[in-house]
Design a protein around this motif. Structure first.
Motif, PDB file in Angstrom:
ATOM      1  N   THR A   9      40.240  27.631 -29.816  1.00 48.65           N
ATOM      2  CA  THR A   9      40.575  27.439 -28.406  1.00 48.65           C
ATOM      3  C   THR A   9      41.602  26.318 -28.315  1.00 48.65           C
ATOM      4  O   THR A   9      41.449  25.287 -28.974  1.00 48.65           O
ATOM      5  CB  THR A   9      39.313  27.016 -27.615  1.00 48.65           C
ATOM      6  N   ALA A  28      49.034  32.693 -28.402  1.00 45.84           N
ATOM      7  CA  ALA A  28      48.336  33.878 -27.867  1.00 45.84           C
ATOM      8  C   ALA A  28      48.518  35.057 -28.820  1.00 45.84           C
ATOM      9  O   ALA A  28      47.588  35.837 -29.047  1.00 45.84           O
ATOM     10  CB  ALA A  28      48.873  34.209 -26.477  1.00 45.84           C
ATOM     11  N   HIS A  33      42.487  31.494 -28.067  1.00 50.10           N
ATOM     12  CA  HIS A  33      42.102  31.538 -26.658  1.00 50.10           C
ATOM     13  C   HIS A  33      42.655  30.283 -25.986  1.00 50.10           C
ATOM     14  O   HIS A  33      42.410  29.165 -26.456  1.00 50.10           O
ATOM     15  CB  HIS A  33      40.574  31.592 -26.523  1.00 50.10           C
ATOM     16  N   HIS A  55      43.345  34.435 -20.682  1.00 53.54           N
ATOM     17  CA  HIS A  55      43.402  32.977 -20.797  1.00 53.54           C
ATOM     18  C   HIS A  55      43.044  32.321 -19.470  1.00 53.54           C
ATOM     19  O   HIS A  55      43.125  32.958 -18.423  1.00 53.54           O
ATOM     20  CB  HIS A  55      44.797  32.566 -21.262  1.00 53.54           C
TER      21      HIS A  55
END
Ligand SMILES: NC(=O)c1ccc[n+]([C@@H]2O[C@H](COP(=O)([O-])OP(=O)(O)OC[C@H]3O[C@@H](n4cnc5c(N)ncnc54)[C@H](O)[C@@H]3O)[C@@H](O)[C@H]2O)c1
Length: 248
Positions: A9, A28, A33, A55
């Motif tokens: 993330t 991406a 994420h 997102h």
């Protein structure tokens, strides 16, 4: 730890335009994420609409510490961790003016975004990284912070402060498997550069030995290496992206 990209993330600030947008696109595509921060929500929505994956978007001003803290908590709780932080939000403020001509309000505004904003995001993300014993932080600084561009006091000094923060944070979190680095680009044609006076842009580009501007892709490729799990033994460092202007 060698967590694959698609299990990570990341937060990218200034993701609605220029360098931040291209870095968000690259991450991406790798399956990261993302939580994207920008004060220009309309543009952020349009950029995010073109990214693969789903997102989270945060329409926040990174100078607002409370909002930054809330957004970081929201993103971290939803995903259980924050592995990556890339600070791209930035402004030049007024340029092509000598120090004695500067407007104090403008200088403070530039410091608020370029330095305080990156300080706030890193301050609030670091506890999550410490908890997970992993993290990659990248502050986008500038060649102006290394060398000082005449006519750009606020910008150059605020980016020098970012470089100073990078050195401190690199040392402070080395024991937690967290790297903190900066990137110092010369000129890359973005909305920020297009808004500057021609004479100031010429001053900066004339200093580049490769006699061209950097590209967004060159910036994003280097950024992705800096925040990759493989970049595990370099921290507190300001990586160069200046076509030969800085050789240190
Ligand atoms: N383009 C260059 O030549 C160059 C060179 C060296 C360093 N940099 C740095 O790279 C970073 C990105 O620059 P860029 O050229 O892509 O600029 P840009 O203007 O294209 O993008 C900057 C983004 O930051 C956002 N932003 C600005 N202030 C904000 C705030 N207070 N809160 C939330 N979002 C905010 C803007 O809305 C915009 O989407 C900046 O930090 C800049 O100083 C750029």
């Amino acid at each position: 730890m060698n967590k694959p990209w698609n299990e990570q993330t990341g937060i990218v600030t200034g993701a609605a335009s220029g360098i931040g947008q291209r870095i968000a696109e690259q991450l991406a595509q790798r399956g990261v994420h993302l939580a994207l921060f920008d004060r220009n929500y309309e543009q952020l929505l349009s950029v995010a609409g073109q990214l693969p994956g789903k997102h989270e978007l945060f329409a926040i001003d990174i100078c607002n510490e409370e909002k930054v803290s809330e957004a970081v908590i929201q993103a971290a709780k939803r995903n259980g961790c924050i592995d990556i932080l890339v600070n791209c939000a930035g402004i030049t403020g007024k340029t092509s003016i000598k120090s004695h001509e500067t407007d104090t309000t403008d200088v403070k505004a530039v410091f608020d975004i370029n330095f305080m904003g990156s300080y706030f995001t890193s301050k609030h993300v670091l506890p999550w990284m410490i908890k997970n014993n992993y993290g990659r932080i990248l502050h986008i600084a500038s060649i102006a912070g290394k060398e000082g561009n005449a006519g750009m006091l606020a910008y150059s000094a605020s980016k020098a402060a970012v470089i100073g923060m990078t050195k401190v944070q690199g040392k402070e979190y080395g024991g937690y498997n967290i790297t903190v680095n900066a990137l110092a680009p010369a000129v890359i044609r973005t909305a920020m550069v297009d808004a500057m006076p021609d004479a100031q842009v010429k001053y900066m580009t004339d200093k580049i030995p490769m006699q061209r501007c950097g590209t967004l892709q060159e910036a994003a490729d280097m950024a992705c290496f800096i925040i990759s799990p493989e970049n595990s033994f370099s921290t507190g460092f300001t990586f160069d992206l200046s076509g030969g202007r800085a050789t240190y």
